[in-house]
Design a protein around this motif. Structure first.
Motif, PDB file in Angstrom:
ATOM      1  N   PHE A 147       0.849  -1.187   0.000  1.00 48.42           N
ATOM      2  CA  PHE A 147       0.000   0.000   0.000  1.00 48.42           C
ATOM      3  C   PHE A 147       0.886   1.240   0.000  1.00 48.42           C
ATOM      4  O   PHE A 147       1.867   1.316   0.733  1.00 48.42           O
ATOM      5  N   THR A 148       0.561   2.199  -0.860  1.00 46.13           N
ATOM      6  CA  THR A 148       1.326   3.453  -0.891  1.00 46.13           C
ATOM      7  C   THR A 148       0.365   4.625  -1.028  1.00 46.13           C
ATOM      8  O   THR A 148      -0.696   4.493  -1.626  1.00 46.13           O
ATOM      9  N   ARG A 149       0.761   5.760  -0.457  1.00 46.29           N
ATOM     10  CA  ARG A 149      -0.012   6.988  -0.693  1.00 46.29           C
ATOM     11  C   ARG A 149       0.644   7.847  -1.768  1.00 46.29           C
ATOM     12  O   ARG A 149       0.200   8.946  -2.064  1.00 46.29           O
ATOM     13  N   ASP A 150       1.732   7.328  -2.330  1.00 48.56           N
ATOM     14  CA  ASP A 150       2.552   8.133  -3.245  1.00 48.56           C
ATOM     15  C   ASP A 150       2.539   7.647  -4.684  1.00 48.56           C
ATOM     16  O   ASP A 150       3.497   7.857  -5.421  1.00 48.56           O
ATOM     17  N   MET A 151       1.469   6.975  -5.093  1.00 47.11           N
ATOM     18  CA  MET A 151       1.390   6.554  -6.491  1.00 47.11           C
ATOM     19  C   MET A 151       1.139   7.792  -7.349  1.00 47.11           C
ATOM     20  O   MET A 151       0.355   8.668  -6.974  1.00 47.11           O
TER      21      MET A 151
END
Length: 388
Positions: A48-52
């Motif tokens: 999981f990333t918030r920086d895509m």
């Protein structure tokens, strides 16, 4: 009418240069939450990333969709493991223009139901705020993300009678079944009535859709599944339900009258005997969704893989043609116009979503494990926007 769609694709077809970084409206955000993989492997590669990177409209016929719900399909498990990477990478970058030779970080998920946020200059068919659904082809970034970009001709208006969660369960399996039954198998509303149709592997996503589709067109449907799915099959309209675990399946099916059409979602040894169940010399057709196309390309490379695949399908087609039946392969094909037709069947109550389980966006790895366990009854769906 679908007229607007034709315009959408026209600019691309005449080789218009992509508009790099083109945006329809100013925006402050540059990243978004997503589930991605950075390498192929088991479930632990999901991250999981918030920086895509926020998706950008590169072509004038594209739209950006805010994802409300996404569906998972067996192809997501396969792609996570690297299946089909050779062919998909060739499709992503056919001329080898990218300096970096990597498809990562890669977002999985093919189904989307959501709301149009932005439209390219050539999109006249949709506008921001429209509720839409789509199946995004496997060579594009997927839908396990807050936003996704799609070609206008891959998108369709969401059926009004469905929630986003329900709608996200249908596009990929619906288009796969539609491709097999209609485009490859040649069945449609006007020629299907009274035909005897056999569906092998009827309780999965594609099977549950196919049973309803040919039933809506008036066919007599025989569904093969395990005993615990028989109530569901009857509810979806199957006339006969055969439990593949209750004795020799081939022998059970041989006691029934011959079939006009067989859809095979199972493959393997089934192919050796299934074609004997078709009526000979009557245009009867066997369509399988289990093909070695991507495996061949992974193993042998693009050129040899395509050659090997062509030889295989060619020789099988000819062999069965001599026996008086048609042998065909079918694949998922992205198509907004076909989704329009499917939406019509859904809105008229002839096709309903079959959902096995719903997960929240934080539970994506759990959803993958559930799907990997097999024996789903319908679809696994992810609510990307949490339900208040």
């Amino acid at each position: 009418s679908a007229g607007g769609r034709v315009l959408c694709g026209a600019a691309r077809a005449v080789g218009q240069a992509p508009l790099r970084g083109f945006r329809a409206s100013p925006r402050t955000r540059s990243t978004m939450p997503s589930w991605v993989i950075d390498r192929y492997g088991c479930n632990d590669v999901l991250r999981f990333t918030r920086d895509m990177m926020f998706p950008i409209i590169h072509f004038p016929n594209e739209v950006i969709i805010k994802v409300h719900a996404a569906g998972l399909n067996p192809i997501d498990i396969s792609m996570r493991s690297g299946y089909g990477a050779t062919a998909l990478n060739m499709k992503r970058d056919p001329l080898k223009l990218k300096s970096t030779d990597t498809e990562f970080p890669l977002t999985l998920g093919r189904d989307v139901s959501g709301v149009v946020m932005e439209c390219g200059l050539n999109v006249s068919y949709f506008k921001p705020g429209d509720e839409v659904w789509a199946a995004i082809p496997p060579w594009k970034q997927g839908t396990l993300s807050e936003f996704v970009v799609a070609s206008g001709n891959e998108v369709s208006f969401k059926p009004k009678c469905l929630s986003h969660t329900e709608a996200a369960s249908l596009p990929y399996v619906g288009l796969t079944a539609w491709s097999a039954v209609n485009q490859v198998g040649g069945l449609n509303q006007s020629n299907c009535s009274g035909k005897r149709v056999l569906i092998l592997g009827a309780s999965g996503g594609v099977g549950t859709f196919a049973v309803q589709l040919v039933k809506a067109w008036g066919a007599h449907v025989t569904a093969v599944c395990s005993q615990d799915a028989s109530t569901l099959m009857k509810k979806l309209g199957a006339d006969d339900v055969i439990d593949y675990k209750s004795g020799n399946l081939e022998e059970q099916l041989k006691t029934l009258p011959l079939f006009d059409f067989i859809l095979d979602n199972v493959g393997g040894s089934t192919e050796k005997w299934a074609l004997d169940l078709l009526k000979k010399w009557s245009g009867a057709t066997y369509v399988t969704l289990v093909t070695p196309f991507l495996i061949n390309m992974d193993k042998l490379g693009v050129a040899d893989g395509m050659l090997q695949t062509g030889v295989t399908v060619g020789s099988k087609t000819v062999k069965h043609l001599f026996k008086g039946v048609h042998y065909r392969w079918a694949f998922f094909t992205p198509s907004g116009p076909s989704l329009d037709d499917i939406a019509e069947l859904v809105n008229s109550g002839k096709i309903q979503p079959v959902i096995d389980e719903i997960f929240s966006f934080s539970e994506v790895p759990k959803a993958f494990l559930k799907l990997e366990g097999g024996h789903a009854r319908g679809k696994t769906v992810i609510n990307v926007i949490s339900k208040k």
